[in-house]
Design a protein around this motif. Structure first.
Motif, mmCIF file in Angstrom:
data_model
loop_
_atom_site.group_PDB
_atom_site.id
_atom_site.type_symbol
_atom_site.label_atom_id
_atom_site.label_comp_id
_atom_site.label_asym_id
_atom_site.label_seq_id
_atom_site.Cartn_x
_atom_site.Cartn_y
_atom_site.Cartn_z
ATOM 1 N N UNK A 1 0.828 -1.208 0.000
ATOM 2 C CA UNK A 1 0.000 0.000 0.000
ATOM 3 C C UNK A 1 0.862 1.256 0.000
ATOM 4 N N UNK A 2 1.938 1.255 0.784
ATOM 5 C CA UNK A 2 2.814 2.426 0.873
ATOM 6 C C UNK A 2 3.565 2.680 -0.428
ATOM 7 N N UNK A 3 3.897 1.608 -1.135
ATOM 8 C CA UNK A 3 4.746 1.755 -2.309
ATOM 9 C C UNK A 3 3.978 1.835 -3.634
ATOM 10 N N UNK A 4 2.834 1.165 -3.715
ATOM 11 C CA UNK A 4 2.261 0.942 -5.038
ATOM 12 C C UNK A 4 0.789 1.309 -5.230
ATOM 13 N N UNK A 5 0.059 1.657 -4.179
ATOM 14 C CA UNK A 5 -1.388 1.830 -4.341
ATOM 15 C C UNK A 5 -1.756 3.241 -4.791
ATOM 16 N N UNK A 6 -2.778 3.385 -5.641
ATOM 17 C CA UNK A 6 -3.311 4.716 -5.964
ATOM 18 C C UNK A 6 -4.013 5.289 -4.738
ATOM 19 N N UNK A 7 -4.299 6.578 -4.785
ATOM 20 C CA UNK A 7 -4.807 7.257 -3.591
ATOM 21 C C UNK A 7 -6.153 6.708 -3.131
ATOM 22 N N UNK A 8 -6.984 6.214 -4.049
ATOM 23 C CA UNK A 8 -8.286 5.676 -3.645
ATOM 24 C C UNK A 8 -8.111 4.454 -2.750
ATOM 25 N N UNK A 9 -7.265 3.524 -3.169
ATOM 26 C CA UNK A 9 -7.046 2.307 -2.387
ATOM 27 C C UNK A 9 -6.144 2.564 -1.187
ATOM 28 N N UNK A 10 -5.217 3.501 -1.332
ATOM 29 C CA UNK A 10 -4.363 3.867 -0.197
ATOM 30 C C UNK A 10 -5.200 4.472 0.920
ATOM 31 N N UNK A 11 -6.181 5.292 0.558
ATOM 32 C CA UNK A 11 -7.048 5.907 1.566
ATOM 33 C C UNK A 11 -7.896 4.855 2.273
ATOM 34 N N UNK A 12 -8.419 3.886 1.515
ATOM 35 C CA UNK A 12 -9.199 2.817 2.143
ATOM 36 C C UNK A 12 -8.326 1.991 3.086
#
Length: 489
Positions: A297-308
């Motif tokens: 999540x810290x390295x590769x997720x877009x903001x939508x999935x990072x926020x979830x």
């Protein structure tokens, strides 16, 4: 128009056009002003597919404009997209189904008219993208075939004879733009043909002082003739869209078509869903373990999935829609059902085993197609998230202040700075949400060789959360393998 699978010809037999040296074609030209609607039966599937393939090209054109690509870059990207989704070979290319290609182009245009005629903003954006596509095709068309197309239409321009050209020679030469060398420019001017049109038909040439104006007439050199054609195309399409908008209410009763049109009209907001949207299968070949998700999540997720993910870690819980979106994202990323149960159980660590098994485990298994109707559910695309205000796209639903805070919090360690936010927020304000997300990807992956305008590395915009994550993981893996190879050497 949608009575079944039977197909009727676009023209009657008497309308077949004999093209010199190339036989009879129902669509004699690659260039098209789309004057006549498609009067034949098509399937609903063809209705949607033709429009979607054309929309991929128009969405990329708009995305390119928002990303400030040069005209040459825009032509390169657009021609590549056309080659993949909407090829139009020259009339001289007799080994391909020219009519079939042009039929698809014709049908797709008219379906998108239905989708984009419903608001002033959609009409404006559609006209701009379609006109750009027409310009690119016009420039690329064979000279002889382009002349045949121009001769087939009445553009209401008046050729300027030699006497009139001589009469206004000084004025015409003064506005003639060509080589800096005066003698070379005069030679080119002498060979140039001129046409007269009302000055309102070439506002771009008037603005750039490329024409001589006299008594309401603009004297247009042949080399600038395309401006008349482009303006005519734009005006013609604008009028056609207004007529379509007045006729559209008749389609409201057709439950098959309205959902398709609604889906297509979202294409400029989110781009066109990529291949990631069509499959529920995992796209990562490596097994992902539950304990790896935090680092991913810290390295590769877009903001939508990072926020979830961050909300899940903070609250030890996510609402149903959030669990659905995030769970399907992780599934397609490569998290197996066994690891998914482990991940969600540890995330909901404040629940008893009994409560978790009764209220949550079934839904997890259901999303993997192991319960209920056992469907293989696909992860949600950007387009779907844009229409979901609950756990939807942050670029659309966050306030400007909250979005900037979220972006810096998530990606400052990946190279995003406050100086980058102005550009990102300007694209958000213009409702180019997928362009904003693509720019964040470019910035946070610049150390991997991703340059501005390169998208996810292949000139594609981000149109799916799994596309974002998969491309990021792929770049990281390539870099890691390269570093390991250097150590071995």
């Amino acid at each position: 128009m949608f009575k079944g699978t039977e197909r009727k010809p676009f023209h009657d037999d008497k309308d077949l056009v004999q093209v010199t040296n190339h036989g009879s074609l129902r669509y004699p030209h690659r260039l098209n002003f789309y004057d006549r609607p498609p009067l034949y039966d098509v399937t609903v599937e063809e209705f949607e597919t033709c429009a979607l393939d054309r929309l991929r090209i128009l969405a990329e054109i708009e995305s390119s404009a928002a990303r400030n690509r040069t005209w040459e870059e825009l032509k390169t990207v657009t021609n590549a997209q056309c080659s993949n989704y909407l090829p139009l070979h020259a009339t001289s290319a007799r080994t391909v189904e020219r009519d079939s290609e042009r039929r698809k182009d014709h049908l797709g245009h008219f379906v998108l008219r239905l989708a984009f005629c419903r608001s002033e903003d959609l009409r404006r954006r559609f006209i701009k993208a379609e006109t750009t596509l027409f310009k690119i095709r016009y420039d690329a068309d064979d000279n002889a075939e382009r002349e045949m197309f121009l001769s087939s239409r009445d553009f209401d321009w008046m050729p300027v004879d030699s006497a009139e050209k001589s009469k206004y020679r000084k004025e015409l030469l003064g506005s003639y733009q060509g080589a800096r060398n005066e003698s070379v420019r005069e030679q080119a001017f002498e060979a140039e043909k001129y046409y007269k049109v009302k000055w309102t038909r070439v506002p771009d040439l008037v603005e750039k002082r490329k024409v001589f104006l006299k008594a309401g007439w603009a004297y247009v050199p042949a080399k600038e003739q395309s401006s008349i054609v482009f303006q005519e195309f734009e005006v013609h399409l604008a009028k056609a869209l207004e007529l379509t908008a007045r006729s559209l209410p008749r389609l409201d009763e057709d439950t098959r078509l309205v959902p398709i049109l609604d889906n297509l009209s979202q294409g400029f907001l989110a781009g066109v869903p990529s291949q990631w949207a069509g499959s529920g299968e995992a796209i990562n070949s490596d097994d992902i373990k539950a304990e790896m998700v935090d680092d991913l999540a810290k390295k590769h997720f877009p903001i939508c999935m990072r926020s979830m993910h961050d909300n899940l870690r903070r609250d030890h819980h996510l609402k149903h829609l959030g669990r659905l979106h995030y769970g399907l994202f992780l599934k397609v990323l490569g998290l197996s059902i066994e690891e998914a149960v482990v991940f969600w159980r540890k995330s909901f660590d404040r629940l008893t085993d009994d409560k978790f098994n009764k209220e949550y485990k079934y839904n997890i298994r259901h999303s993997y197609g192991l319960e209920g109707k056992r469907a293989n559910y696909a992860a949600k695309s950007c387009q779907q998230l844009l229409t979901s205000s609950d756990h939807g796209c942050p670029y659309r639903y966050y306030s400007p202040e909250n979005l900037q805070t979220a972006l810096l919090s998530a990606y400052s360690s990946r190279g995003l700075t406050s100086a980058d936010l102005s550009e990102i927020m300007s694209t958000v304000k213009a409702t180019h949400y997928h362009v904003a997300c693509t720019r964040v990807f470019e910035i946070t992956h610049s150390s991997f060789g991703i340059k501005k305008g390169a998208g996810t590395g292949d000139d594609e915009s981000v149109t799916h959360p799994n596309q974002y994550a998969a491309k990021s993981m792929e770049l990281y893996k390539v870099q890691q393998n390269s570093a390991e190879a250097m150590v071995v050497e």
